[in-house]
Design a protein around this motif. Structure first.
Motif, PDB file in Angstrom:
ATOM      1  N   ASN A 219       0.819  -1.208   0.111  1.00  9.89           N
ATOM      2  CA  ASN A 219      -0.029  -0.079   0.013  1.00  9.89           C
ATOM      3  C   ASN A 219       0.983   1.226  -0.165  1.00  9.89           C
ATOM      4  O   ASN A 219       1.899   1.135   0.512  1.00  9.89           O
ATOM      5  CB  ASN A 219      -0.945   0.081   1.243  1.00  9.89           C
ATOM      6  N   LEU A 220       0.327   2.367  -0.433  1.00  8.72           N
ATOM      7  CA  LEU A 220       1.035   3.539  -0.425  1.00  8.72           C
ATOM      8  C   LEU A 220       0.359   4.878   0.342  1.00  8.72           C
ATOM      9  O   LEU A 220       1.218   5.638   1.009  1.00  8.72           O
ATOM     10  CB  LEU A 220       1.015   4.063  -2.124  1.00  8.72           C
ATOM     11  N   GLY A 221      -1.035   4.823   0.112  1.00 11.94           N
ATOM     12  CA  GLY A 221      -1.782   5.905   0.863  1.00 11.94           C
ATOM     13  C   GLY A 221      -3.059   5.786   0.724  1.00 11.94           C
ATOM     14  O   GLY A 221      -3.804   5.029   0.057  1.00 11.94           O
ATOM     15  N   PHE A 222      -3.849   6.456   1.791  1.00 10.07           N
ATOM     16  CA  PHE A 222      -5.294   6.791   1.880  1.00 10.07           C
ATOM     17  C   PHE A 222      -5.858   8.211   1.191  1.00 10.07           C
ATOM     18  O   PHE A 222      -5.157   9.002   1.394  1.00 10.07           O
ATOM     19  CB  PHE A 222      -5.523   6.634   3.285  1.00 10.07           C
ATOM     20  N   SER A 223      -6.844   7.968   0.897  1.00  8.02           N
ATOM     21  CA  SER A 223      -7.427   9.134   0.479  1.00  8.02           C
ATOM     22  C   SER A 223      -8.083   9.839   1.887  1.00  8.02           C
ATOM     23  O   SER A 223      -8.304   9.071   2.909  1.00  8.02           O
ATOM     24  CB  SER A 223      -8.766   8.936  -0.529  1.00  8.02           C
ATOM     25  N   PRO A 224      -8.298  11.140   1.859  1.00  7.97           N
ATOM     26  CA  PRO A 224      -8.612  11.729   3.152  1.00  7.97           C
ATOM     27  C   PRO A 224      -9.984  10.974   3.730  1.00  7.97           C
ATOM     28  O   PRO A 224     -10.199  10.909   5.082  1.00  7.97           O
ATOM     29  CB  PRO A 224      -8.855  13.096   2.731  1.00  7.97           C
TER      30      PRO A 224
ATOM     31  N   GLN B 202      -2.454  12.292  -0.851  1.00  9.06           N
ATOM     32  CA  GLN B 202      -3.566  13.090  -1.579  1.00  9.06           C
ATOM     33  C   GLN B 202      -3.984  14.089  -0.456  1.00  9.06           C
ATOM     34  O   GLN B 202      -4.140  13.931   0.850  1.00  9.06           O
ATOM     35  CB  GLN B 202      -4.666  12.181  -1.824  1.00  9.06           C
ATOM     36  N   SER B 203      -4.224  15.260  -0.759  1.00 12.46           N
ATOM     37  CA  SER B 203      -4.492  16.479   0.182  1.00 12.46           C
ATOM     38  C   SER B 203      -5.922  16.221   0.706  1.00 12.46           C
ATOM     39  O   SER B 203      -6.887  15.521   0.037  1.00 12.46           O
ATOM     40  CB  SER B 203      -4.677  17.624  -0.944  1.00 12.46           C
ATOM     41  N   ALA B 204      -6.107  17.138   1.588  1.00 18.38           N
ATOM     42  CA  ALA B 204      -7.503  16.732   2.305  1.00 18.38           C
ATOM     43  C   ALA B 204      -8.797  17.154   1.511  1.00 18.38           C
ATOM     44  O   ALA B 204      -9.980  16.858   1.506  1.00 18.38           O
ATOM     45  CB  ALA B 204      -7.598  17.531   3.769  1.00 18.38           C
ATOM     46  N   ASP B 205      -8.628  18.223   0.457  1.00 19.04           N
ATOM     47  CA  ASP B 205      -9.755  18.526  -0.278  1.00 19.04           C
ATOM     48  C   ASP B 205      -9.759  17.652  -1.544  1.00 19.04           C
ATOM     49  O   ASP B 205     -10.726  17.661  -2.433  1.00 19.04           O
ATOM     50  CB  ASP B 205      -9.573  19.988  -0.795  1.00 19.04           C
ATOM     51  N   GLY B 206      -8.748  16.587  -1.675  1.00 15.02           N
ATOM     52  CA  GLY B 206      -8.778  15.686  -2.783  1.00 15.02           C
ATOM     53  C   GLY B 206      -8.467  16.109  -3.966  1.00 15.02           C
ATOM     54  O   GLY B 206      -8.161  15.232  -4.987  1.00 15.02           O
ATOM     55  N   ASN B 207      -7.936  17.402  -4.096  1.00  9.54           N
ATOM     56  CA  ASN B 207      -7.441  17.968  -5.236  1.00  9.54           C
ATOM     57  C   ASN B 207      -6.030  18.021  -5.854  1.00  9.54           C
ATOM     58  O   ASN B 207      -5.773  18.195  -6.874  1.00  9.54           O
ATOM     59  CB  ASN B 207      -7.962  19.287  -5.608  1.00  9.54           C
ATOM     60  N   THR B 208      -5.046  17.567  -4.875  1.00  8.53           N
ATOM     61  CA  THR B 208      -3.850  17.356  -5.247  1.00  8.53           C
ATOM     62  C   THR B 208      -3.185  16.067  -4.843  1.00  8.53           C
ATOM     63  O   THR B 208      -3.345  15.693  -3.891  1.00  8.53           O
ATOM     64  CB  THR B 208      -3.149  18.632  -4.142  1.00  8.53           C
ATOM     65  N   LEU B 209      -2.378  15.684  -5.658  1.00  2.00           N
ATOM     66  CA  LEU B 209      -1.553  14.263  -5.370  1.00  2.00           C
ATOM     67  C   LEU B 209      -0.016  14.541  -5.391  1.00  2.00           C
ATOM     68  O   LEU B 209       0.646  15.075  -6.213  1.00  2.00           O
ATOM     69  CB  LEU B 209      -2.008  13.364  -6.589  1.00  2.00           C
TER      70      LEU B 209
END
Length: 694
Positions: A250-255, A304-311
């Motif tokens: 695994n690499l990361g979670f979405s907020p 991924q940023s908290a607003d979901g718009n930047t990776l």
């Protein structure tokens, strides 16, 4: 199957090496046999763990064999126990200082990994002088000057960071998540109720592949743990839709915790994502677009940023500043990821940057680097984005004890900014890499001030019958050095030879029990180690002493709260030589009630036992299990045997020859105090001990 090959190889080591250990005499012929076997392993399968065992056997079988000692040390430098290379490399250097051109450099590395920065600098400078005197040398065993100068800078940084430690609490997340093999790359959702991580544990613990990879460890699989009642529940394999028969990580979670980013070997290393369709159901993984994944290059971390718009992600694609750089991509109006951009030269260097994590505030970036001001390997850094100037701040090293001379990477934070998680190798770890929780500002149940001291460890050491009488804290007070936070408490520790009562120059360590942090040694003179501690409340520590040729000693002590008066506490630990008949109670090995399952608090003691057995290759021991008198004789006998077996199983899993160990369960037969009382009776009788045998 490689696993079976390793099993039979270890048995072969046990049989062949047993005669040498018993004879206690050098065996050059046997050493050469194992050297050939180790070379074959390294040239064919490259199984480091197996080759290392062969090199160690060869080095102990013939201490004058420079090749065996050099290769044992050099192989250790490629493992998670790099500091253990020191003794072998020093021996090789003493036998033949010209055996390898860069041997001085490697000795410096071994010292650096062991936090012995002054010794490391000494050997690095010796190697630097050698380079300056041999400018024409161009052999493959030459390490460039730039590397040496970098290592010296790291050691200086390491010394400075250890002299000004940050107030962290670093605690193992426990047996529900960690195994006795590799566990790493943790990610958590915003409310810390779900953790997903990568593990190389075996099929009995949930791995989907019963075979092992070419390095002789099981394949990577992704696991998940959920929190219930404030506790992490036993981790489970995330399932065959996400995991395959090969490596999966695994690499990361979405907020929102609904999307998991994972790594795939496709395209030389690409990022995929899977969506959580229901509580235990995940979608088939899908590759991110070509704006993220490059052709023929590696992408191996994402946030991924908290607003979901930047990776944010790391890649070694062309056009960067060094090896791996950190890049970012933003979503366009269609909700698709746009073209990736390099994060810039403030963050990225000529080295490697990896493991980005963007905090929930959208402006604080945590990442790891090999080229900013670190103390060795990857260090974890923090930088903040200024939207007004459109610039990132100069990265700040997160400090000791979060960072170490080895690789520290893939650090993630929780929404409140007070808690983080990462994987590292520590003395109290259960296996190789374990996952740890980091509380910034100290432990949750202890209002510690900044640590004012150096290194650390654990337990008793004296005979149990003498424990209460001989190890009472002796406290002296002075009415000077008053301050708003209270005067420091000074701990003075001396270590004696148990037979002669003479002071010996042992390695002494002190570690906080709540925060798991090593306290630096303030000074050491005439065999007395001094620690300076400031705490707002009474705090429990573990005190330990180790010395080659002796049995280690551990002891719990309580250091009182700092007050207006300086306080001095004096402690004495006694070390015994491992003579036949000598016994040692492993007081800090704990089992779950009525089971032969270790609790997480047991592993530091177990790892000390491993180190002791490695350092004393001629010592054979009986591992004895004991219980109190609660329950039937038969049940207690069986339980004590299972617990003794469990200790032996752990030791052999760490490479200790099975023929040096004998497990015996005595049940309730041999109490050392009355069973009439719990704290001063039954609790003491529930124990594991080892007895030195012929």
């Amino acid at each position: 199957m490689i696993y079976k090959f390793r099993f039979f190889a270890v048995i072969l080591i046990s049989i062949l090496f047993a005669s040498q250990v018993k004879a206690q005499e050098p065996n050059p012929e046997l050493a050469n046999d194992f050297l050939e076997m180790a070379d074959e392993v390294m040239s064919s399968t490259k199984v480091l763990t197996l080759a290392l065992e062969y090199y160690k056997v060869a080095a102990e079988g013939d201490p004058n064999n420079v090749k065996a000692n050099y290769l044992a040390g050099d192989t250790y430098l490629q493992t998670t126990e790099k500091s253990k290379a020191t003794q072998y490399l020093l021996r090789a250097y003493q036998l033949d200082s010209d055996y390898k051109f860069d041997m001085l450099y490697k000795i410096g590395q071994a010292y650096q990994y062991g936090y012995e920065f002054d010794n490391a600098i000494e050997y690095y400078r010796k190697y630097k002088q050698k380079l300056e005197s041999n400018t024409g040398y161009s052999g493959s065993d030459k390490t460039p000057m730039s590397f040496v100068e970098r290592r010296i800078e790291e050691c200086i940084t390491g010394k400075n960071l250890m002299e000004d430690p940050v107030n962290y609490s670093i605690t193992n997340v426990g047996t529900a998540i960690n195994s006795e093999l590799w566990d790493y790359a943790p990610v958590v959702n915003s409310d810390q109720t779900v953790m997903i991580f990568t593990s190389r544990r075996g099929p009995n613990e949930g791995n989907l592949n019963e075979n092992v990879f070419e390095d002789n460890f099981f394949y990577e699989d992704i696991f998940i743990s959920k929190k219930s009642g404030g506790k992490w529940q036993a981790a489970e394999n995330i399932g065959p839709v996400v995991n395959t028969k090969y490596h999966d990580s695994n690499l990361g979670f979405s907020p929102d915790g609904k999307t998991l980013y994972i790594y795939s070997d496709e395209g030389n290393g690409d990022i995929y994502f899977t969506n959580n369709l229901s509580e235990d159901t995940w979608s088939e993984p899908v590759s991110l677009s070509d704006n993220i994944n490059s052709s023929g290059y590696n992408e191996k971390s994402v946030s991924q940023s908290a607003d979901g718009n930047t990776l944010f992600f790391a890649s070694n694609r062309p056009g960067g500043f060094g090896g791996f750089d950190i890049y970012f991509s933003t979503k366009n109006r269609k909700g698709e990821w746009g073209a990736s951009k390099n994060l810039g030269k403030v963050i990225n260097t000529e080295g490697d940057e990896d493991g980005p994590f963007i905090q929930f505030d959208g402006k604080t970036l945590y990442f790891s680097s090999t080229a900013h001001n670190g103390m060795g390997g990857f260090d974890i850094f923090k930088s903040e984005y200024d939207s007004a100037s459109n610039e990132w701040s100069i990265p700040e090293n997160m400090g000791y004890p979060l960072n170490s001379p080895d690789d520290d990477i893939y650090f993630v934070m929780t929404k409140d900014g007070k808690t983080g998680y990462y994987a590292t190798v520590r003395e109290e770890g259960m296996g190789y890499n374990d996952i740890y929780k980091v509380t910034i500002g100290g432990s949750e149940d202890n209002t510690n001030k900044k640590i004012a001291s150096k290194e650390a460890n654990v337990d008793e050491g004296e005979d149990e019958s003498k424990r209460e009488l001989e190890n009472v804290n002796v406290v002296e007070s002075k009415e000077d050095e008053k301050s708003d936070t209270g005067a420091p408490v000074k701990l003075l520790v001396r270590v004696l030879d148990a037979k002669t009562n003479k002071v010996i120059d042992a390695t002494v360590k002190l570690k906080g029990q709540a925060d798991n942090i090593n306290v630096p040694t303030d000074s050491k003179e005439n065999g007395v180690s001094t620690y300076v501690v400031i705490r707002e409340q009474a705090t429990e520590f573990m005190l330990s002493a180790e010395m080659p040729g002796y049995i280690f000693a551990n002891k719990r002590i309580t250091i009182p709260a700092s007050s207006g008066e300086e306080q001095t506490i004096r402690q004495t630990l006694s070390l015994s030589k491992p003579e036949v008949g000598t016994s040692k109670t492993l007081r800090n090995i704990f089992f779950e009630f009525g089971k032969a399952t270790f609790t997480s608090a047991s592993y530091e003691e177990l790892n000390k036992m491993v180190s002791f057995m490695e350092a004393n290759s001629g010592v054979n021991v009986e591992i004895a299990g004991h219980t109190d008198n609660i329950g039937s004789d038969a049940v207690n006998k069986k339980l004590s045997q299972l617990r003794a077996n469990k200790v032996v199983e752990y030791l052999t899993g760490k490479g200790i020859d099975r023929r040096r160990l004998n497990a015996v369960g005595y049940g309730e037969e041999r109490p050392i105090v009355s069973n009439d009382d719990e704290v001063m009776g039954r609790e003491i009788n529930r124990r594991v001990e080892f007895i030195v045998k012929e």
